[in-house]
Design a protein around this motif. Structure first.
Motif, PDB file in Angstrom:
ATOM      1  N   GLU A   1      46.711  37.791  37.801  1.00 46.64           N
ATOM      2  CA  GLU A   1      45.691  38.541  38.535  1.00 46.64           C
ATOM      3  C   GLU A   1      45.247  37.786  39.789  1.00 46.64           C
ATOM      4  OE1 GLU A   1      43.975  41.654  37.913  1.00 46.64           O
ATOM      5  OE2 GLU A   1      45.822  41.938  36.787  1.00 46.64           O
TER       6      GLU A   1
ATOM      7  N   PHE B   1      45.870  39.063  43.562  1.00 48.51           N
ATOM      8  CA  PHE B   1      44.699  39.248  44.415  1.00 48.51           C
ATOM      9  C   PHE B   1      44.870  38.507  45.738  1.00 48.51           C
ATOM     10  CE2 PHE B   1      40.497  37.937  45.943  1.00 48.51           C
ATOM     11  CZ  PHE B   1      39.878  39.168  46.058  1.00 48.51           C
ATOM     12  N   CYS B   2      45.554  37.360  45.689  1.00 45.57           N
ATOM     13  CA  CYS B   2      45.785  36.550  46.892  1.00 45.57           C
ATOM     14  C   CYS B   2      47.004  37.003  47.692  1.00 45.57           C
ATOM     15  CB  CYS B   2      45.915  35.086  46.504  1.00 45.57           C
ATOM     16  SG  CYS B   2      44.354  34.399  45.919  1.00 45.57           S
TER      17      CYS B   2
END
Length: 129
Positions: free
Chosen positions: A22, A26-27
């Motif tokens: 996750e 997200f990055c």
């Protein structure tokens, strides 16, 4: 077409795998997840041209461990960046880790992991965190 880097993430603990996946997604990374060394080697054998880096736990239960996963990755792509993660194997990294890799000891924080991954992907000087 996306410029996102594809990472192979190898972790046998489901909660850690999910959390790290996750965070990486997200990055902006694309993550291919494997829950054991055998799955990781199978993924490497079939998809290595698209994989920009490997993030692997060292202790993966039955089958290939993280050291062996990284050795296979380097057979297929001699310069592929590798980040090792371990709660108990950091002292073994100089002996078993591939050159130009890094070790992130557990527990780690998000900034530690992101720094390690970006360092090996861009070829910055690498040091243990």
């Amino acid at each position: 077409m996306s410029d996102a880097k594809v990472l192979l993430l190898v972790e046998d603990e489901p909660l850690i795998l999910w959390t790290l996946q996750e965070m990486l997604e997200f990055c902006g990374y694309v993550v291919i997840a494997a829950t054991c060394g055998l799955d990781a080697v199978t993924i490497l054998d079939s998809r290595h041209p698209e994989i920009a880096g490997v993030v692997t736990d060292v202790r993966l239960g039955v089958g290939p461990n993280g050291w062996e996963v990284s050795w296979r990755a380097r057979e297929l792509q001699p310069d592929i960046p590798v980040v090792y993660v371990s709660g108990d194997s950091a002292a073994e990294w100089p002996l078993y880790g591939v050159p130009k890799s890094t070790m992130v000891p557990k527990p780690y924080g998000t900034p530690q992991m992101l720094t390690a991954i970006s360092s090996v992907l861009i070829g910055a000087p690498i040091r243990p965190l």
